[in-house]
Design a protein around this motif. Structure first.
Motif, mmCIF file in Angstrom:
data_model
loop_
_atom_site.group_PDB
_atom_site.id
_atom_site.type_symbol
_atom_site.label_atom_id
_atom_site.label_comp_id
_atom_site.label_asym_id
_atom_site.label_seq_id
_atom_site.Cartn_x
_atom_site.Cartn_y
_atom_site.Cartn_z
ATOM 1 N N GLN A 101 0.827 -1.201 0.000
ATOM 2 C CA GLN A 101 0.000 0.000 0.000
ATOM 3 C C GLN A 101 0.862 1.251 0.000
ATOM 4 O O GLN A 101 0.569 2.228 -0.697
ATOM 5 C CB GLN A 101 -0.922 0.009 1.227
ATOM 6 N N GLU A 102 1.941 1.222 0.773
ATOM 7 C CA GLU A 102 2.834 2.379 0.835
ATOM 8 C C GLU A 102 3.483 2.636 -0.523
ATOM 9 O O GLU A 102 3.570 3.792 -0.968
ATOM 10 C CB GLU A 102 3.909 2.160 1.895
ATOM 11 N N GLN A 103 3.946 1.589 -1.192
ATOM 12 C CA GLN A 103 4.554 1.752 -2.521
ATOM 13 C C GLN A 103 3.533 2.281 -3.523
ATOM 14 O O GLN A 103 3.834 3.180 -4.322
ATOM 15 C CB GLN A 103 5.125 0.413 -2.990
ATOM 16 N N GLN A 104 2.336 1.759 -3.492
ATOM 17 C CA GLN A 104 1.295 2.208 -4.406
ATOM 18 C C GLN A 104 0.967 3.682 -4.198
ATOM 19 O O GLN A 104 0.902 4.464 -5.150
ATOM 20 C CB GLN A 104 0.039 1.359 -4.215
ATOM 21 N N ASP A 105 0.759 4.060 -2.945
ATOM 22 C CA ASP A 105 0.372 5.443 -2.654
ATOM 23 C C ASP A 105 1.515 6.423 -2.910
ATOM 24 O O ASP A 105 1.277 7.596 -3.236
ATOM 25 C CB ASP A 105 -0.085 5.570 -1.195
ATOM 26 N N HIS A 106 2.737 5.942 -2.800
ATOM 27 C CA HIS A 106 3.901 6.815 -3.017
ATOM 28 C C HIS A 106 4.117 7.097 -4.501
ATOM 29 O O HIS A 106 4.402 8.246 -4.876
ATOM 30 C CB HIS A 106 5.150 6.165 -2.419
ATOM 31 N N TYR A 107 3.963 6.068 -5.337
ATOM 32 C CA TYR A 107 4.329 6.223 -6.745
ATOM 33 C C TYR A 107 3.141 6.455 -7.688
ATOM 34 O O TYR A 107 3.232 7.261 -8.618
ATOM 35 C CB TYR A 107 5.088 4.983 -7.222
ATOM 36 N N LEU A 108 2.054 5.734 -7.510
ATOM 37 C CA LEU A 108 1.017 5.701 -8.544
ATOM 38 C C LEU A 108 0.348 7.046 -8.825
ATOM 39 O O LEU A 108 0.100 7.367 -9.994
ATOM 40 C CB LEU A 108 -0.026 4.635 -8.205
ATOM 41 N N PRO A 109 0.050 7.870 -7.819
ATOM 42 C CA PRO A 109 -0.554 9.164 -8.161
ATOM 43 C C PRO A 109 0.336 10.019 -9.057
ATOM 44 O O PRO A 109 -0.151 10.675 -9.999
ATOM 45 C CB PRO A 109 -0.771 9.828 -6.801
ATOM 46 N N ARG A 110 1.640 10.011 -8.824
ATOM 47 C CA ARG A 110 2.557 10.821 -9.635
ATOM 48 C C ARG A 110 2.898 10.133 -10.954
ATOM 49 O O ARG A 110 3.239 10.809 -11.933
ATOM 50 C CB ARG A 110 3.821 11.132 -8.846
ATOM 51 N N MET A 111 2.770 8.825 -11.012
ATOM 52 C CA MET A 111 2.916 8.139 -12.294
ATOM 53 C C MET A 111 1.704 8.406 -13.185
ATOM 54 O O MET A 111 1.822 8.448 -14.408
ATOM 55 C CB MET A 111 3.091 6.632 -12.077
#
Length: 385
Positions: free
Chosen positions: A102-112
């Protein structure tokens, strides 16, 4: 063409219009000069193209895989390099969606989604090629970090990507080898160098690079997911969308070649009539449209299978194999139809002929994909004795 709802059809239409208005007038000069298409990439970001493979809650405008394939085809119809500029990015996005914490998803996906962060994957090594289990890039655990040593090659968008999904050995002694392979989500820093851009026959404008890792240190939280040794299976799932994307690129190149050949055959006359009326040319055109339509149906089938959530490596492999070989044949036939002009850099068909081979050897060579297809064919049709 594609079986899309009204909203997704409208998205494809917007991209098609953009390709016709913004890409086609400038592509020949950009491609011949091998110039990075910065303005076009920024426009792709603003249109939301970099987020198409990312679903809610990180992106409210994610689309189905058939729609993603259709958009990719439109981009490649204008310039295959533009489709390549978002291919690896989409694979990394799907890796995060399917396997990230969840942390990896929330860290990267919005900016990707916005393209603020662009991503690529690093799989191929100089001595390994399509044999991913022959890799030598090793990440050894050192306290709360991994220390990475090794090299990768043919990594597209490597200079301009901020995030790399790195396939590497976290347990070099594991047997079978694939059980020691993991994916690390790495960003550039000391010990990570992009050594050179590789010269290419086609696929101009975007960079394909060699990477070197020399005691490159990343935090242990860079591991995709929570368990080491899962990377090979994770990447095989990622390559399903990657191969659908490459197959869609092939559709775009083949379609562009067909469209140019069809136009030229109606404008060019010989022996007092348009050349399409000559049986030899007309037969080429008939075969081109038939093969392209069949390839598109196979890509749609693979895209639907992928969205169903089941294993789609056989379907994606068939789509990429057939579409890429079809694009190569159509590109050559377009050169034949143009005659001497087909060999001239003043016509776009020579570019299609140079770009088409990339889809044959990229994302797993077609020879390797035949092995993938037949293994799955047998596995799904076991003979009981």
């Amino acid at each position: 063409m594609y079986e899309l709802n009204a909203e997704e059809s409208a998205i494809v239409s917007v991209v098609r219009d953009w390709v016709d208005r913004q890409v086609k007038p400038v592509v020949r000069d950009l491609e011949h000069a091998n110039t990075y298409p910065g303005t076009l990439i920024e426009q792709m970001k603003s249109m939301g193209i970099y987020g198409l493979a990312i679903p809610e809650p990180w992106n409210s405008a994610g689309v189905s895989t058939p729609c993603y394939a259709a958009v990719t085809e439109e981009l490649a119809r204008g310039w295959m390099s533009l489709a390549g500029a978002m291919g690896g990015h989409s694979v990394v996005a799907k890796l995060l969606v399917n396997f990230g914490t969840q942390e990896q998803q929330d860290h990267y996906l919005p900016r990707m989604t916005t393209g603020e962060i662009r991503a690529t994957m690093a799989l191929t090594e100089p001595g390994g090629g399509s044999d991913l289990q022959a890799m030598r890039t090793v990440a050894r655990r050192d306290g709360d970090d991994y220390v990475i040593n090794g090299s990768k090659t043919w990594i597209t968008n490597a200079r301009r990507s901020q995030l790399i999904a790195l396939l590497c050995l976290t347990d070099p002694d594991a047997r079978p080898t694939h059980s020691g392979i993991s994916i690390l989500l790495v960003e550039k820093g000391p010990g990570f160098s992009v050594s050179r851009d590789l010269p290419k026959l086609g696929y101009k404008g975007v960079e394909s690079c060699e990477l070197a890792f020399d005691d490159f240190r990343v935090p242990a939280t860079s591991l995709l997911g929570t368990e080491e040794g899962r990377g090979f299976g994770q990447m095989m799932r990622g390559l399903e969308i990657g191969r659908i994307q490459v197959a869609s690129r092939a559709l775009g190149v083949g379609r562009a070649a067909l469209e140019d050949a069809l136009k030229y055959s109606q404008e060019r006359e010989s022996f007092g009539q348009p050349i399409w009326k000559h049986q030899s040319v007309g037969n080429y055109l008939a075969d081109m449209v038939t093969q392209l339509t069949a390839a598109r149906q196979l890509v749609q089938y693979a895209a639907r299978r992928y969205d169903d959530g089941g294993r789609a490596d056989m379907e994606a492999g068939m789509a990429k194999l057939f579409a890429s070989e079809t694009a190569m044949k159509i590109a050559l036939d377009a050169v034949r139809i143009h005659g001497g002009y087909g060999y001239s850099t003043e016509f776009d068909v020579e570019r299609y002929f140079r770009d088409a081979p990339l889809m044959i050897v990229g994302e797993g060579t077609n020879e390797i994909l035949k092995n993938v297809i037949v293994r799955q064919l047998v596995a799904r049709n076991r003979v009981t004795r």
